[in-house]
Design a protein around this motif. Structure first.
Motif, PDB file in Angstrom:
ATOM      1  N   THR A  37      -7.067   7.506  -3.414  1.00  0.00           N
ATOM      2  CA  THR A  37      -6.588   6.569  -2.394  1.00  0.00           C
ATOM      3  C   THR A  37      -5.161   6.927  -1.976  1.00  0.00           C
ATOM      4  OG1 THR A  37      -5.809   5.009  -4.081  1.00  0.00           O
ATOM      5  CG2 THR A  37      -8.069   4.728  -3.300  1.00  0.00           C
ATOM      6  N   ASP A  38      -4.642   6.235  -0.997  1.00  0.00           N
ATOM      7  CA  ASP A  38      -3.291   6.507  -0.495  1.00  0.00           C
ATOM      8  C   ASP A  38      -2.273   6.512  -1.630  1.00  0.00           C
ATOM      9  OD1 ASP A  38      -4.148   6.763   2.104  1.00  0.00           O
ATOM     10  OD2 ASP A  38      -3.674   4.695   2.659  1.00  0.00           O
ATOM     11  N   ARG A  88      -3.564  12.562  -1.358  1.00  0.00           N
ATOM     12  CA  ARG A  88      -3.278  11.544  -0.345  1.00  0.00           C
ATOM     13  C   ARG A  88      -1.798  11.187  -0.442  1.00  0.00           C
ATOM     14  NH1 ARG A  88      -7.989   8.108   0.951  1.00  0.00           N
ATOM     15  NH2 ARG A  88      -6.543   7.310   2.481  1.00  0.00           N
TER      16      ARG A  88
END
Length: 135
Positions: A37-38, A88
């Motif tokens: 994820t980010d 990410r």
């Protein structure tokens, strides 16, 4: 990338050893491939450090000044070298080699603030789990 089709495994502490550590003290678990994820990096383990000092962290009891005790059913952790397979975060790109205290898993996703980059032109990447990695 269809993450659910890719095999992932981890090694956890199955029981607190009594005397010498044996294979029965560990368990291999098949687990889901983590998502990236980010702000995270997805890592593939290359090297993990296994040293005698880890034995004390396998005993029953509370964590102390020496460090955090391993918990039954949770992954063993140690100094490790891994390759970034997805990023990410702007500080890392696919293919980067990193080191840090990581779980004994084939792949794991974690905050990009956790691992440090390894410069493979300075020395073999395996040295990042040795005294040369300590700063």
């Amino acid at each position: 990338m269809n993450q659910s089709k890719i095999q992932n495994q981890q090694i956890v502490l199955a029981k607190h050893p009594s005397g010498k550590v044996s294979q029965e003290d560990f368990k291999f678990n098949d687990i889901d491939m983590p998502a990236c994820t980010d702000g995270q990096v997805l890592l593939k383990s290359i090297y993990v450090s296994v040293d005698p000092g880890m034995r004390g962290f396998m005993d029953k009891g509370d964590s102390d000044n020496a460090g955090t005790k391993y918990k039954i059913g949770e992954p063993i952790t140690s100094r490790s070298v891994a390759q970034v397979i997805e990023s990410r975060h702007d500080s890392f790109k696919k293919g980067d080699i990193v080191h840090g205290r990581l779980a004994w898993q084939r792949s794991q996703s974690l905050s990009a603030n956790t691992p440090e980059k390894v410069d493979p032109t300075l020395a073999p990447i395996s040295t990042a789990v040795s005294l040369l990695a300590l700063q």
